[in-house]
Design a protein around this motif. Structure first.
Motif, PDB file in Angstrom:
ATOM      1  N   ARG A 417       0.761  -1.036   0.074  1.00 26.39           N
ATOM      2  CA  ARG A 417       0.010  -0.233  -0.081  1.00 26.39           C
ATOM      3  C   ARG A 417       0.858   1.371   0.031  1.00 26.39           C
ATOM      4  O   ARG A 417       0.400   2.283  -0.157  1.00 26.39           O
ATOM      5  CB  ARG A 417      -0.890   0.092   1.309  1.00 26.39           C
ATOM      6  N   ASP A 418       2.037   1.036   0.300  1.00 22.20           N
ATOM      7  CA  ASP A 418       3.109   2.208   0.016  1.00 22.20           C
ATOM      8  C   ASP A 418       3.415   2.689  -1.173  1.00 22.20           C
ATOM      9  O   ASP A 418       3.952   1.982  -1.992  1.00 22.20           O
ATOM     10  CB  ASP A 418       4.460   2.112   0.940  1.00 22.20           C
ATOM     11  N   ALA A 419       2.900   3.815  -1.453  1.00 23.92           N
ATOM     12  CA  ALA A 419       2.972   4.301  -2.895  1.00 23.92           C
ATOM     13  C   ALA A 419       4.539   4.477  -3.404  1.00 23.92           C
ATOM     14  O   ALA A 419       4.834   4.698  -4.453  1.00 23.92           O
ATOM     15  CB  ALA A 419       2.139   5.483  -3.226  1.00 23.92           C
ATOM     16  N   SER A 420       5.476   4.868  -1.971  1.00 22.05           N
ATOM     17  CA  SER A 420       6.756   5.119  -2.679  1.00 22.05           C
ATOM     18  C   SER A 420       7.490   3.845  -2.557  1.00 22.05           C
ATOM     19  O   SER A 420       8.693   4.020  -2.625  1.00 22.05           O
ATOM     20  CB  SER A 420       7.288   6.054  -1.498  1.00 22.05           C
ATOM     21  N   LEU A 421       6.890   2.486  -2.375  1.00 20.87           N
ATOM     22  CA  LEU A 421       7.700   1.410  -2.378  1.00 20.87           C
ATOM     23  C   LEU A 421       8.133   1.289  -3.746  1.00 20.87           C
ATOM     24  O   LEU A 421       7.267   0.925  -4.499  1.00 20.87           O
ATOM     25  CB  LEU A 421       6.728   0.195  -1.782  1.00 20.87           C
ATOM     26  N   PRO A 422       9.517   1.036  -4.026  1.00 16.86           N
ATOM     27  CA  PRO A 422      10.060   0.448  -5.283  1.00 16.86           C
ATOM     28  C   PRO A 422       9.839  -0.734  -5.784  1.00 16.86           C
ATOM     29  O   PRO A 422       9.603  -1.889  -4.951  1.00 16.86           O
ATOM     30  CB  PRO A 422      11.561   0.713  -5.258  1.00 16.86           C
ATOM     31  N   LEU A 423       9.434  -0.967  -6.969  1.00 22.93           N
ATOM     32  CA  LEU A 423       9.149  -2.352  -7.551  1.00 22.93           C
ATOM     33  C   LEU A 423      10.261  -3.386  -7.296  1.00 22.93           C
ATOM     34  O   LEU A 423      10.035  -4.436  -6.935  1.00 22.93           O
ATOM     35  CB  LEU A 423       8.907  -2.372  -9.064  1.00 22.93           C
ATOM     36  N   SER A 424      11.642  -2.845  -7.437  1.00 18.95           N
ATOM     37  CA  SER A 424      12.727  -3.896  -6.966  1.00 18.95           C
ATOM     38  C   SER A 424      12.622  -4.247  -5.533  1.00 18.95           C
ATOM     39  O   SER A 424      13.016  -5.543  -5.386  1.00 18.95           O
ATOM     40  CB  SER A 424      13.967  -2.977  -7.311  1.00 18.95           C
ATOM     41  N   LYS A 425      12.373  -3.523  -4.741  1.00 28.23           N
ATOM     42  CA  LYS A 425      12.116  -3.891  -3.242  1.00 28.23           C
ATOM     43  C   LYS A 425      11.082  -4.943  -3.178  1.00 28.23           C
ATOM     44  O   LYS A 425      11.242  -6.059  -2.542  1.00 28.23           O
ATOM     45  CB  LYS A 425      11.861  -2.689  -2.408  1.00 28.23           C
ATOM     46  N   PHE A 426      10.101  -4.844  -3.606  1.00 29.65           N
ATOM     47  CA  PHE A 426       8.854  -5.692  -3.707  1.00 29.65           C
ATOM     48  C   PHE A 426       9.239  -7.007  -3.954  1.00 29.65           C
ATOM     49  O   PHE A 426       9.019  -8.088  -3.593  1.00 29.65           O
ATOM     50  CB  PHE A 426       7.706  -5.176  -4.372  1.00 29.65           C
ATOM     51  N   THR A 427       9.838  -7.135  -5.359  1.00 29.23           N
ATOM     52  CA  THR A 427      10.014  -8.382  -6.010  1.00 29.23           C
ATOM     53  C   THR A 427      11.416  -9.079  -5.435  1.00 29.23           C
ATOM     54  O   THR A 427      11.237 -10.100  -5.347  1.00 29.23           O
ATOM     55  CB  THR A 427      10.526  -8.108  -7.501  1.00 29.23           C
TER      56      THR A 427
END
Length: 619
Positions: A417-427
């Motif tokens: 839900r964090d709009a500032s979370l980068p895709l690289s961190k999530f994956t």
């Protein structure tokens, strides 16, 4: 609390604003000044017991009426001096654990030793300290606390070390049980921990030691750990009690304790020193402290900007028992403005957890044939038993990874839900979990769906990169129905979901007598998972934000799947689905049976099996 009274005369000291004197028929001939207070006294009783006053009087000039002596920086101030002076006059004085240290330092300052007079104050104080004060549990702690204002004096005289040794010896004699001083009251604190006979339950000493400052507490705990008799879990409980007492509401008070320049205040610096000291005292044994407590320490370490070595040590310890954590434990706030939560530290913890793991347990080899089973010797049976025992740790590691996989998927749903979370961190976080640990991908799919909704500006390549971590074969029927109508998913994922769901439905409905071996391999993982309860995506909807609630009305109708697929195909006619190579080589008649499923998305499967049709026509 033990007391001692010295002297027999009543108190005859008279006090005024700045002058104090002793009632006597003999006029005073000595003036002693202590911290701005003048004492009109007599030389004979004082000089007969105080070697320092003898030397000072001999060095200072005598006046016609009074000789004046200055005593700057007197330990304990006027109270301690009056106690020593009363002893010299034979006036009754009362000693206890609260004033024994100040009296001992004052007597040392005045040099009231046996060389001056037998039975002098220093000797009597040492006897009382060693025989009475240090024999009592509470008295030893109180005495140790009173050494703080006289730090240098107490260290030089050995009072601090003797108190610590006395406390440690009492704990080490029986860490689980002790008889407390009957004169000391716990003042209503934890009354249930003390039985009627004065004995306490296990960990009886932790609450009392938590009253000490961090420097004295650290030295006392080091002495306890060096004794080797206190169980690691009791040491861990003591540290937890101490931390909860001295480190409350760190995150809540962070902004209040920062100055105008945003730098930590002295209060924060003191808390940081306290936290790092607690971390250094953590037992080496695993599970000596809970994972939740370690994560709370890590949150405080981030907020207080503790040293990198302290944070690394905490991450290592948390990684050893990450399977005990909860999602709320992992919600560590980020100190930077880039993200809401510190995902990097969770990645480090997960890396530490994976480093200790082993491969999933394998089944022991089976012995074929009835006669071969009967011919196995006793040594072979023992070998199988040892093999099973050796695999217990591997099995535990396997189950721990399954727990951690569910934990990480739940954590991903929160941080998505964090709009500032980068895709690289999530994956990176999602891919850190091995394939075998995720029994299903329902939780991961929900995290991806939340991320797509919270990041609407992702381009096509980024959405494909995000969904690449998803295994459509491990999705439940409910999730498959939702995915088929999810407008945010790439077309490739929707087609894969429909393919596996239609094939699985065909097998379950008995419309196909057999499937090619390569399709069976694709569905093999789902056979066992179908008997396990999957994560319900529609439960606790009241706790989910409205945009995250999944509407599945009408999804059971195949027409809804077709309408969604047609819309997606209209957007992109160039379908690039790349299934296993073996599917394209499947028997064409069996493929036609698969394509004859009622209400199938014909346009999709015509594209999927175009290669097989051309092969069939050639034949």
């Amino acid at each position: 609390m033990k007391f001692m009274k010295l002297g027999s005369r009543p108190d005859t000291f008279y006090n005024s604003e700045s002058v104090r004197s002793v009632s006597s028929e003999v006029s005073s001939d000595l003036v002693v000044q202590v911290n701005g207070t003048r004492y009109l006294l007599h030389k004979f009783p004082l000089l007969s017991k105080c070697l320092r006053l003898q030397r000072l009087c001999s060095e200072s000039p005598e006046s016609s009426q009074h000789q004046i002596i200055q005593l700057p920086d007197f330990p304990g101030g006027t109270e301690s001096f009056e106690l020593c002076a009363k002893f010299c006059y034979g006036i009754t004085i009362t000693l206890s654990a609260y004033n024994i240290v100040s009296a001992r330092c004052a007597a040392e300052y005045l040099q009231m030793t046996e060389d001056v007079e037998k039975g002098n104050l220093l000797y009597k104080l040492d006897v009382f300290l060693n025989s009475c004060i240090l024999n009592g549990w509470k008295d030893s702690i109180v005495t140790l606390q009173t050494t703080k204002p006289f730090h240098l004096w107490s260290e030089d005289l050995g009072i601090t070390s003797r108190c610590i040794e006395a406390i440690a010896s009492k704990v080490l004699s029986n860490p689980l049980k002790v008889s407390l001083s009957h004169s000391y009251s716990r003042r209503g604190r934890d009354k249930d921990d003390i039985s009627c006979n004065g004995n306490t339950s296990k960990g009886w000493w932790a609450e009392d030691l938590s009253e000490l400052g961090i420097d004295l507490y650290w030295r006392t705990m080091i002495a306890l750990k060096a004794g080797g008799k206190v169980p690691a879990n009791l040491v861990g409980d003591a540290l937890r009690i101490y931390a909860s007492k001295w480190l409350p509401n760190i995150s809540r008070n962070l902004e209040k304790e920062r100055d105008s320049n945003g730098e930590p205040t002295p209060s924060n610096s003191k808390s940081r020193l306290l936290l790092e000291s607690i971390i250094s005292l953590l037992p080496m044994e695993r599970n000596a402290v809970s994972c939740s407590f370690l994560l709370k320490l890590l949150k405080a370490a981030n907020i207080l900007r503790a040293s990198s070595s302290s944070r690394t040590e905490l991450a290592r310890r948390i990684g050893l028992q990450l399977d005990e954590a909860t999602i709320s434990d992992l919600m560590i706030p980020s100190l930077s403005n880039d993200m809401m939560y510190d995902v990097e530290v969770v990645l480090n913890i997960l890396e530490q957890f994976m480093l200790q793991g082993q491969s999933p347990p394998t089944s022991p080899p089976r012995v074929k044939g009835r006669f071969e089973r009967h011919r196995r010797s006793r040594s072979a049976n023992n070998g199988d038993f040892e093999l099973q025992e050796s695999r217990r740790s591997s099995s535990a590691s396997h189950s721990s990874k399954i727990k951690v996989a569910k934990l990480v998927d739940g954590y991903l749903q929160e941080i998505a839900r964090d709009a500032s979370l980068p895709l690289s961190k999530f994956t990176a976080l999602a891919e850190a979990i091995p394939d075998f640990a995720r029994l299903d991908h329902d939780g991961l799919y929900k995290a991806i769906d939340i991320y797509l909704k919270s990041h609407p500006n992702l381009n096509k390549t980024e959405r494909k990169r995000l969904c690449r971590i998803l295994d459509c074969k491990k999705l439940s029927m409910e999730v498959c129905m939702h995915a088929a109508q999810n407008e945010l998913l790439p077309l490739r994922v929707v087609v894969q979901v429909l393919f596996f769901e239609q094939a699985r439905a065909a097998m379950a409905g008995g419309q196909l007598t057999d499937l090619p071996s390569n399709i069976k391999a694709l569905l093999a993982a789902q056979d066992d998972a179908s008997s396990r309860p999957h994560v319900s995506l529609s439960t606790n909807r009241s706790m989910v934000q409205p945009e995250d609630q999944w509407s599945i009305s009408g999804l059971k109708s195949p027409k809804s799947n077709l309408s969604t697929l047609r819309m997606k195909l209209a957007e992109d006619d160039n379908l690039g689905v790349n299934f296993h190579d073996g599917i394209s080589k499947a028997n064409s008649s069996k493929v036609k049976q698969l394509c004859s499923i009622p209400n199938r998305p014909k346009r999709m499967f015509s594209k999927l099996w175009s290669t097989n049709r051309s092969t069939s026509e050639k034949r």
